[in-house]
Design an enzyme around this catalytic site. Structure first.
Site, PDB file in Angstrom:
ATOM      1  N   LYS A  10      70.351  41.367 -17.973  1.00 54.13           N
ATOM      2  CA  LYS A  10      70.424  42.376 -16.897  1.00 54.13           C
ATOM      3  C   LYS A  10      71.881  42.783 -16.702  1.00 54.13           C
ATOM      4  O   LYS A  10      72.816  42.063 -17.085  1.00 54.13           O
ATOM      5  CB  LYS A  10      69.852  41.834 -15.594  1.00 54.13           C
ATOM      6  CG  LYS A  10      70.539  40.581 -15.002  1.00 54.13           C
ATOM      7  CD  LYS A  10      71.793  40.820 -14.203  1.00 54.13           C
ATOM      8  CE  LYS A  10      72.393  39.531 -13.635  1.00 54.13           C
ATOM      9  NZ  LYS A  10      73.785  39.630 -13.202  1.00 54.13           N
ATOM     10  N   ASP A 139      69.598  34.546  -9.287  1.00 52.48           N
ATOM     11  CA  ASP A 139      69.227  35.741 -10.056  1.00 52.48           C
ATOM     12  C   ASP A 139      68.167  35.457 -11.122  1.00 52.48           C
ATOM     13  O   ASP A 139      68.062  36.164 -12.116  1.00 52.48           O
ATOM     14  CB  ASP A 139      70.459  36.489 -10.603  1.00 52.48           C
ATOM     15  CG  ASP A 139      71.259  35.674 -11.591  1.00 52.48           C
ATOM     16  OD1 ASP A 139      70.876  34.527 -11.849  1.00 52.48           O
ATOM     17  OD2 ASP A 139      72.257  36.206 -12.119  1.00 52.48           O
TER      18      ASP A 139
HETATM   19  O1  C5P Z   1      71.841  30.415  -7.204  1.00 57.74           O
HETATM   20  P1  C5P Z   1      72.785  30.010  -8.268  1.00 57.74           P
HETATM   21  O2  C5P Z   1      72.546  28.605  -8.754  1.00 57.74           O
HETATM   22  O3  C5P Z   1      72.857  30.965  -9.393  1.00 57.74           O
HETATM   23  O4  C5P Z   1      74.222  30.015  -7.624  1.00 57.74           O
HETATM   24  C1  C5P Z   1      75.330  29.404  -8.219  1.00 57.74           C
HETATM   25  C2  C5P Z   1      76.411  29.254  -7.171  1.00 57.74           C
HETATM   26  O5  C5P Z   1      76.942  30.551  -6.837  1.00 57.74           O
HETATM   27  C3  C5P Z   1      75.953  28.660  -5.848  1.00 57.74           C
HETATM   28  O6  C5P Z   1      76.044  27.264  -5.852  1.00 57.74           O
HETATM   29  C4  C5P Z   1      76.895  29.265  -4.862  1.00 57.74           C
HETATM   30  O7  C5P Z   1      78.119  28.565  -4.874  1.00 57.74           O
HETATM   31  C5  C5P Z   1      77.175  30.631  -5.440  1.00 57.74           C
HETATM   32  N1  C5P Z   1      76.352  31.702  -4.858  1.00 57.74           N
HETATM   33  C6  C5P Z   1      76.648  32.192  -3.590  1.00 57.74           C
HETATM   34  N2  C5P Z   1      75.899  33.203  -3.070  1.00 57.74           N
HETATM   35  C7  C5P Z   1      74.871  33.743  -3.768  1.00 57.74           C
HETATM   36  C8  C5P Z   1      74.557  33.277  -5.057  1.00 57.74           C
HETATM   37  C9  C5P Z   1      75.321  32.246  -5.575  1.00 57.74           C
HETATM   38  O8  C5P Z   1      77.584  31.726  -2.942  1.00 57.74           O
HETATM   39  N3  C5P Z   1      74.184  34.747  -3.225  1.00 57.74           N
END
Ligand code: C5P
Length: 324
Positions: A10, A139
């Protein structure tokens, strides 16, 4: 039975990030439009009877083969939810960049879910699928829809937008790994160091819905999928969205840290992109082009400058599911 699945990438067409601490869970509020593109990894998912656990095979040593892999997390959860038994063996043919802002690991996770469902000849309820995907990563859920997708919440609340006609895209993948959590931390730092205020950012997030509304309004008046606004020349709709002024907030923190990525964006614009942007937190920079010939020429121009680049196209929801 082994199931082969194409796991697509994406790009983010606009990405607005909320202020730090606005949510109680340490995540940031996001507003974005995700768009799937035709670049992909290929996964093979197999369930071996009489055994248990998860096994990941990938020749690319940057891809973890343990429980930190999103495919592993997904496989454990899906097998449990389906009450299925057996050892899930996932072979990943990695083509997409790792830590590239193209959602490759998240797409791989959804490919694992679909692969297990197909191998078991059973499907989880839609709500259960969404719950598991949101748990695996912010995502991930977008890949349950494909095409053009509105992303809200921490990015995990997804809504399908109208299926758009193809648009040519050039994807440049500089060999820089940007850590998403580190990029979010740098974003938080902006509120201490610069004049950025939480109120102003909150208003900016609100303005995102205005951009999308304005765009959808034009689309609704143009059911053929092209806009004729601004003259007789019909132009692809995704370009109409970026003309509303939508941008990626991550550029504010990632470009100062990796100035070479700003240079790639400039090179993309110089090569004729109608719009160029960082995807997610990068390091991928993409450009939208109004034709295939222009995109192929631009990719060649970037390569000549030593920037790895490839011409591809957007993938509508219908194409995403057909080609998966
Ligand atoms: O959800 P995901 O595991 O992809 O997120 C990785 C990291 O990115 C999270 O631990 C967080 O620190 C940060 N993050 C965030 N806000 C979001 C998505 C991710 O702060 N909306």
């Amino acid at each position: 039975m082994a199931v082969a699945i194409q796991s697509f990438a994406k790009i983010n067409v606009g990405l607005y990030i909320g202020a730090p601490g606005a949510r109680g869970d340490g995540f940031h509020d996001l507003r974005t439009v995700y768009q799937t593109i035709a670049l992909h990894d290929t996964l093979k998912v197999e369930i071996k009877r009489g055994m248990s656990g998860v096994e990941i095979r990938c020749k690319d040593k940057r891809v973890p083969e343990d429980e930190s892999n999103t495919c592993w997390k997904m496989a454990e959860r899906v097998m449990k939810a389906l009450r299925a038994t057996g050892r899930v063996v996932i072979s990943i043919d990695k083509r997409l960049p790792v830590q590239g802002g193209l959602g490759a690991a998240s797409g791989n996770a959804v490919a694992t879910l679909i692969g297990i469902e197909r191998a078991c000849k059973r499907r989880l309820e839609a709500a259960e699928r969404l719950r598991i995907c949101a748990e695996v990563g912010s995502d991930v859920p977008l890949f349950l829809l494909g095409g053009t997708v509105l992303g809200l919440g921490r990015g995990e609340q997804v809504y399908p937008l109208p299926d758009l006609p193809d648009l040519d895209v050039v994807v440049a993948t500089p060999e820089v790994g940007v850590s998403t959590p580190a990029a979010f931390k740098a974003w938080d730092g902006l509120f201490d160091r610069s004049g950025m205020t939480k109120t102003a950012q909150s208003a900016k997030l609100d303005s995102f819905s205005h951009h999308v509304y304005e765009w959808l309004d034009r689309y609704c008046c143009s059911p053929t999928g092209v806009s004729t606004r601004g003259g007789n020349r019909a132009e692809p709709l995704l370009l109409d969205l970026v003309r509303t002024g939508i941008e990626n907030d991550f550029e504010r923190v990632v470009f100062p840290q990796f100035p070479e990525l700003r240079d790639v964006k400039r090179a993309m614009e110089h090569a004729g992109a109608k719009y160029a942007s960082l995807s997610g937190s990068g390091s991928t920079v993409y450009g939208l082009f109004a034709g295939k010939a222009a995109a192929v020429k631009a990719a060649a121009a970037l390569q000549a400058k030593g920037i790895p680049a490839v011409a591809t196209k957007t993938l509508s929801r219908a194409q995403y599911w057909r080609q998966m």
